[in-house]
Motif scaffolding. Structure first.
Motif, mmCIF file in Angstrom:
data_model
loop_
_atom_site.group_PDB
_atom_site.id
_atom_site.type_symbol
_atom_site.label_atom_id
_atom_site.label_comp_id
_atom_site.label_asym_id
_atom_site.label_seq_id
_atom_site.Cartn_x
_atom_site.Cartn_y
_atom_site.Cartn_z
ATOM 1 N N VAL A 217 4.989 5.302 -11.724
ATOM 2 C CA VAL A 217 3.801 5.523 -10.901
ATOM 3 C C VAL A 217 4.065 6.528 -9.782
ATOM 4 O O VAL A 217 5.093 6.467 -9.102
ATOM 5 N N LEU A 218 3.116 7.421 -9.593
ATOM 6 C CA LEU A 218 3.104 8.318 -8.439
ATOM 7 C C LEU A 218 1.799 8.082 -7.674
ATOM 8 O O LEU A 218 0.725 8.110 -8.257
ATOM 9 N N LEU B 46 -0.944 8.082 -12.377
ATOM 10 C CA LEU B 46 -1.154 8.810 -11.126
ATOM 11 C C LEU B 46 -2.245 8.070 -10.361
ATOM 12 O O LEU B 46 -3.349 7.878 -10.871
ATOM 13 N N ILE B 47 -1.923 7.633 -9.151
ATOM 14 C CA ILE B 47 -2.902 6.954 -8.295
ATOM 15 C C ILE B 47 -3.217 7.868 -7.120
ATOM 16 O O ILE B 47 -2.307 8.303 -6.409
ATOM 17 N N VAL B 48 -4.488 8.159 -6.938
ATOM 18 C CA VAL B 48 -4.906 9.023 -5.839
ATOM 19 C C VAL B 48 -5.509 8.137 -4.752
ATOM 20 O O VAL B 48 -6.564 7.538 -4.938
ATOM 21 N N GLY B 49 -4.799 8.044 -3.630
ATOM 22 C CA GLY B 49 -5.246 7.208 -2.526
ATOM 23 C C GLY B 49 -4.232 6.141 -2.188
ATOM 24 O O GLY B 49 -3.951 5.258 -2.998
ATOM 25 N N ALA B 50 -3.675 6.222 -0.968
ATOM 26 C CA ALA B 50 -2.669 5.255 -0.521
ATOM 27 C C ALA B 50 -3.261 4.296 0.497
ATOM 28 O O ALA B 50 -2.677 4.030 1.544
ATOM 29 N N GLY B 51 -4.461 3.800 0.173
ATOM 30 C CA GLY B 51 -5.083 2.775 1.001
ATOM 31 C C GLY B 51 -4.824 1.408 0.408
ATOM 32 O O GLY B 51 -3.908 1.229 -0.406
ATOM 33 N N MET C 56 -2.537 1.110 -3.006
ATOM 34 C CA MET C 56 -1.192 0.542 -2.892
ATOM 35 C C MET C 56 -1.078 -0.760 -3.665
ATOM 36 O O MET C 56 -0.041 -1.049 -4.262
ATOM 37 N N MET C 57 -2.149 -1.557 -3.661
ATOM 38 C CA MET C 57 -2.134 -2.800 -4.436
ATOM 39 C C MET C 57 -1.963 -2.496 -5.918
ATOM 40 O O MET C 57 -1.137 -3.111 -6.606
ATOM 41 N N CYS C 58 -2.724 -1.537 -6.408
ATOM 42 C CA CYS C 58 -2.644 -1.147 -7.817
ATOM 43 C C CYS C 58 -1.258 -0.607 -8.149
ATOM 44 O O CYS C 58 -0.667 -0.956 -9.178
ATOM 45 N N ALA C 59 -0.714 0.227 -7.256
ATOM 46 C CA ALA C 59 0.601 0.832 -7.493
ATOM 47 C C ALA C 59 1.686 -0.228 -7.598
ATOM 48 O O ALA C 59 2.552 -0.173 -8.484
ATOM 49 N N GLY C 60 1.639 -1.200 -6.692
ATOM 50 C CA GLY C 60 2.633 -2.255 -6.723
ATOM 51 C C GLY C 60 2.585 -3.050 -8.014
ATOM 52 O O GLY C 60 3.620 -3.390 -8.596
ATOM 53 N N GLU C 61 1.377 -3.335 -8.479
ATOM 54 C CA GLU C 61 1.215 -4.101 -9.717
ATOM 55 C C GLU C 61 1.665 -3.294 -10.930
ATOM 56 O O GLU C 61 2.351 -3.812 -11.816
ATOM 57 N N ALA C 62 1.263 -2.023 -10.985
ATOM 58 C CA ALA C 62 1.662 -1.187 -12.121
ATOM 59 C C ALA C 62 3.176 -0.993 -12.132
ATOM 60 O O ALA C 62 3.825 -1.045 -13.184
ATOM 61 N N GLY C 63 3.766 -0.789 -10.949
ATOM 62 C CA GLY C 63 5.213 -0.633 -10.868
ATOM 63 C C GLY C 63 5.946 -1.891 -11.300
ATOM 64 O O GLY C 63 6.978 -1.834 -11.975
#
Length: 398
Positions: free
Chosen positions: A34-35, A12-17, A21-28
């Motif tokens: 990822v949410l 769970l990532i809190v914050g779409a800055g 978003m960088m972290c989400a893309g890498e984890a995905g």
């Protein structure tokens, strides 16, 4: 985005800055489920407005020396493992044209929205789900993971939670100190925070004196504490702004003065002495206006009580004018605050984080990245690079 069940999350990532978003893309990309949750209605709002709408997305000279904090060397690992060159290559792969301005600053040729789209495309490729306009009502530890109750009524569980909600700067865009609240909830130290990269303000008497200078810009060298920056400076109706002032604001502390050279690299005394010898009948402000903008020349002459002719001034008075131009020491009363600050100085104590992964040492599965951490960059793309680097680091580990 993917319709995977939010209750079967890995992260769970809190914050779409930028950092989130960088972290989400890498984890995905690593196959993690990822949410990303954000209370804003659109992702990457700070990216969108940055750099005059063209996003100063990194700086070619990025190094730990460009950052502040109780331990700026903490940034070394992430910055070395994911460099400005790495991000530029990512931008190139996305087909985004860019250009370099002064001091190593890189900007999009067209629009900052291109960076947002690139990050969104990366998340989409990794199957990342996103919920916008949603708050975290409660976040708590449950067994070996975390449970979050969202404002839309749903409950999500994940073994890893990444806090990427930034600092307090620009509250009209929704900035809050929520990351600090989460840190304190889990017993983590938060260093003192204050606005940074922000215009400085003067008291009413000085403002009245300098009122005619509003809108005047000069190249200047600004100094305060251990900081020294040579960039443009702007007089405003409230005090001082411009890149040199925004930079020095990160080093300035309330009650301290700043020192300004408004004709850097020029020997003002020597030029006035020569002007006196060649044409002593000219007014002092006229001679000064050959060195600095006319309105500034008039202000300096008036402040120094030098309203007559050059021929009437002794060398001592000419040296005083030199000091008034290139050694003006003035004490701001404050800054314009978080309302206009580009970043927040201070944040989550880096001593509680693992510099390789950005994970909290004492709370397995909890990560803090980006502006929320006590790492603050100079003006010029450095803070975005910290977002990319810290987000990338956490994305490899969460």
């Amino acid at each position: 985005m993917s319709a995977r069940s939010a209750n079967a999350l890995d992260v769970l990532i809190v914050g779409a800055g930028a950092a989130g978003m960088m972290c989400a893309g890498e984890a995905g990309r690593r196959g993690r489920r990822v949410l990303v949750v954000d209370h804003a209605r659109a992702p990457g709002e700070k990216i969108r407005i940055s750099g005059g709408g063209r996003c100063n997305f990194t700086n070619t000279g990025t190094s730990p020396a460009n950052f502040l904090g109780e331990n700026p060397r903490f940034s070394t690992s992430a910055l070395r493992r994911y460099t400005q060159g790495d991000f530029v290559r990512r931008v190139d792969r996305a087909g985004i044209a860019w250009h370099e301005k002064t001091l190593g600053q890189l900007f999009c040729d067209e629009s900052a929205k291109q960076i947002v789209r690139m990050l969104m495309d990366d998340m989409r490729a990794g199957g990342v789900e996103m919920k916008l306009g949603v708050l975290i009502d409660r976040l708590e530890r449950t067994g070996e993971g975390f449970e979050a109750r969202l404002s839309d009524g749903s409950v999500v569980r994940a073994p890893s939670v990444v806090i990427a909600t930034g600092g307090k700067s620009i509250p009209k865009m929704g900035a809050t100190g929520w990351a600090y609240e989460v840190a304190r909830q889990f017993g983590l130290r938060v260093t003192d925070t204050r606005p940074a990269l922000v215009p400085l303000t003067f008291e009413a008497g000085l403002l009245e004196q300098l009122k005619p200078l509003a809108g005047v810009a000069v190249d200047a060298v600004a100094q305060a504490g251990e900081g020294r920056f040579a960039e443009a400076m702007l007089f405003t109706h409230r005090g001082l702004s411009g890149p040199a002032i925004l930079q020095i604001s990160s080093y300035w502390k309330e009650g301290d003065p700043i020192t300004l050279a408004m004709a850097p690299g020029q020997d003002v005394f020597a030029r006035l002495k020569t002007a006196k010898d060649e044409n002593g009948k000219q007014a002092v402000h006229t001679a000064l206006a050959q060195i600095v903008p006319r309105r500034l020349a008039e202000s300096v002459a008036a402040r120094e009580g030098a309203a007559g002719k050059l021929a009437e001034l002794s060398d001592k008075r000419l040296r005083a004018l030199d000091a008034a131009v290139n050694g003006w020491t003035v004490k701001p009363v404050g800054s314009e605050g978080y309302r206009t600050a580009e970043v927040t100085l201070g944040g989550i104590d880096t001593a509680v984080l693992d510099q390789t992964t950005m994970a909290v040492k004492s709370v397995p599965g909890l990560f803090f990245i980006g502006e929320a951490v006590d790492i603050t960059g100079w003006l010029g793309g450095y803070n975005f690079q910290w977002a990319w680097s810290s987000g990338w680091a956490a994305g490899q580990a969460c």
